[in-house]
Structures are given as structure tokens and as C-alpha cells.
Design a protein around this motif. Sequence first.
Motif, short mmCIF file in Angstrom:
data_model
loop_
_atom_site.label_atom_id
_atom_site.label_comp_id
_atom_site.label_asym_id
_atom_site.label_seq_id
_atom_site.Cartn_x
_atom_site.Cartn_y
_atom_site.Cartn_z
N LEU A 206 0.95 -5.05 -0.08
CA LEU A 206 2.16 -4.24 -0.20
C LEU A 206 2.29 -3.26 0.96
CD1 LEU A 206 2.33 -3.49 -4.04
CD2 LEU A 206 4.01 -4.74 -2.67
N ILE A 207 1.18 -2.73 1.41
CA ILE A 207 1.22 -1.82 2.57
C ILE A 207 1.82 -2.54 3.77
CG2 ILE A 207 -0.26 -0.75 4.32
CD1 ILE A 207 -0.04 1.10 2.06
N LYS A 208 1.48 -3.84 3.92
CA LYS A 208 1.94 -4.58 5.09
C LYS A 208 3.37 -5.09 4.92
CE LYS A 208 -2.68 -6.16 6.47
NZ LYS A 208 -3.57 -7.33 6.65
N THR A 209 3.67 -5.72 3.76
CA THR A 209 4.97 -6.37 3.59
C THR A 209 6.03 -5.45 3.00
OG1 THR A 209 4.49 -7.15 1.35
CG2 THR A 209 3.79 -8.56 3.19
N ARG A 210 5.57 -4.49 2.14
CA ARG A 210 6.47 -3.54 1.47
C ARG A 210 7.53 -4.27 0.66
NH1 ARG A 210 6.60 1.68 5.58
NH2 ARG A 210 4.44 1.43 6.24
N ASN A 211 7.11 -5.41 0.06
CA ASN A 211 8.04 -6.21 -0.73
C ASN A 211 7.27 -6.92 -1.83
OD1 ASN A 211 9.59 -8.78 -1.45
ND2 ASN A 211 11.12 -7.68 -0.23
N LEU A 212 7.59 -6.64 -3.11
CA LEU A 212 6.85 -7.23 -4.22
C LEU A 212 7.01 -8.75 -4.28
CD1 LEU A 212 6.85 -4.19 -5.11
CD2 LEU A 212 6.90 -5.03 -7.47
N SER A 213 8.22 -9.24 -4.02
CA SER A 213 8.45 -10.69 -4.07
C SER A 213 7.63 -11.42 -3.01
CB SER A 213 9.94 -11.00 -3.89
OG SER A 213 10.70 -10.45 -4.94
#
Length: 295
Positions: free
Chosen positions: A18-25
Motif C-alpha cells: 500500500l505504501i508503494k501503490t496507494r491503491n487497495l484494488s
Amino acid sequence: MNKVSRLGVRQLRIFAALIKTRNLSAVADQMGLTQQAVSANLTTLREVFSDPLFARTGRGVMPTALALELRGEVDDILAALERLVERAPFDPAQVVGTLNVSASDYAHQVVIAPKLAQIRQQAPGLKLILSEMLVDAVANKMASGEIDLVISLNDYVPAHFSRQTLFDEHYVCVAGAGSPLAKGRISLSTLARQPHVVVSPARANLIGSADGWFQARGLTREVILSVPHFLLVPSMVSTANAVAFLPSRLLPSPGLVALRLEDDACPPGYQLIAAWHPRSNSNPLINWLVGLLSS
């Protein structure tokens, strides 16, 4: 419940993703999870750290100040776990350490000494402590870790210890150079009457490994001297004008001559083994050294 016990590798990986993508999906797709599963693990993380960690935005999630602070520590933990389970292949050249090898002088002489150059070449950072084997103490010393490896006979090693056969050995009857016994074949009855030197590395007594062999033939040999080390035999045999049985790998030896016995008789030989505590079964250093010694 302890907060640490609620944390697992999955939660830490979700946090790092999440830190890297910042997207749950995107994290769900990346980890093969449903978005609900990612959300459930994120809820656990929030409860453990008492912080939202990630705030929803129109484009995904934004890490909080605490999440950014935790980022480096989480990455370090995950990297340490990777190193723990994906260890590099064992390389003896990288070893820095010490092993205690317990054995008789004979075993150190015929097993360790011939391989010492290879050991030094392949593992220059390995130091060896060669100690004398004390049969009555070997189990406790290996259990405590004081001894790493034993080179001995099967009978002297506890049955539950792991082991590897190094080689089969046989005995040769010897006398001092110039002995009249060397002029022809000797009957066992004549041999039994000679003064004998025996080696008792395990316990100090006048009992030798060939005694039972003589007794099975109705003979009792004349033992006049017991020594604790095989390498003492040549001088003692010559000085006492005696005979002795030596392992073949200690011959030829200056000052000794091999005797020829009737019917090429010879007392039973033995297997020399390397043995170690079962906890060291997966120790790559022990496995490497045993493999080298048995090659």
C-alpha cells in the motif's frame, strides 16, 4: 491479546504494498486477494498501531505520518524474513568459525591430517580444535555443544547420533624391525605367547580389541603393556621386543615390520565413522566437512 501476536507477514506485506501503490484494488490483484481481504488486514493494522495508517482519497489511499515513519522498519523486517528463508548456497570460503573434532590420535592422523590442506584451502576462515575422545563423556559433551564432530567406532557413539562411515579398516600384526618372527609365517599359538602391547584409548586397562579373537581359538595372549595412543606403539614394541596389532593405515612405520600369520589370519576389523548430534543434521558446515573427510 498482545499486539505483536496479531501481526503476521501478510499484514506487513499489505502495508508495504500500500505504501508503494496507494491503491487497495492494485494490492489485492498483486497479492491474489480480494479487496475485502485487503481491507480486513488493513483494519487489523490500524488496530495494532492505533492509527488510520492510510486515508482514502479520490485516487486511492494516502499514508499517514506514522505509516511513512514505519515504512523503513517494515521493509527491514520483510527483508530479514527473505534472508531467513532464502539463504545463499553454503560456501565454505565464507565460513568464519571454530569446530571441535574429538577422536583418537589414530583417527586424527589418518582422517584429519590428510585432508588438512584441502580444509585450509576451501575454508581458510575455519579453525579446528582437535581433542582426545573420552568415551564416557562423549554423549554429554556433544549434547552441550562442546564437541561438534566425533571420529570413532560405532560402538563408542550413542545409537541416536547421526553418522557417516568413512572407511573400513583392518589390523596388521607388527614387531620391531629385525625381529626373528619376521622370517616366516607364525602360528597363532606362537603369537599368543609373545609379549603383546595393546592400545586402550577409551579406558586404561590391559584389554585389547583382539582378546576375544584369541579366546575364540582357545588362546590367551600375554599382554605386558597398555598404552593410550597408537602412535606410542612403534617405540614400545621395539623397546620391549614385543608384538602388537595396528590399524593398517598407520603402516608402514619406521622401526616396525609386518608379521605373516598362518592362513593369513587377522582379528576382525572395524568401520571408522564420523558422528554428530542430531541437531546438526542440517548444519551445512558439518555436512561439508563430513563429505570432505569421507571422500
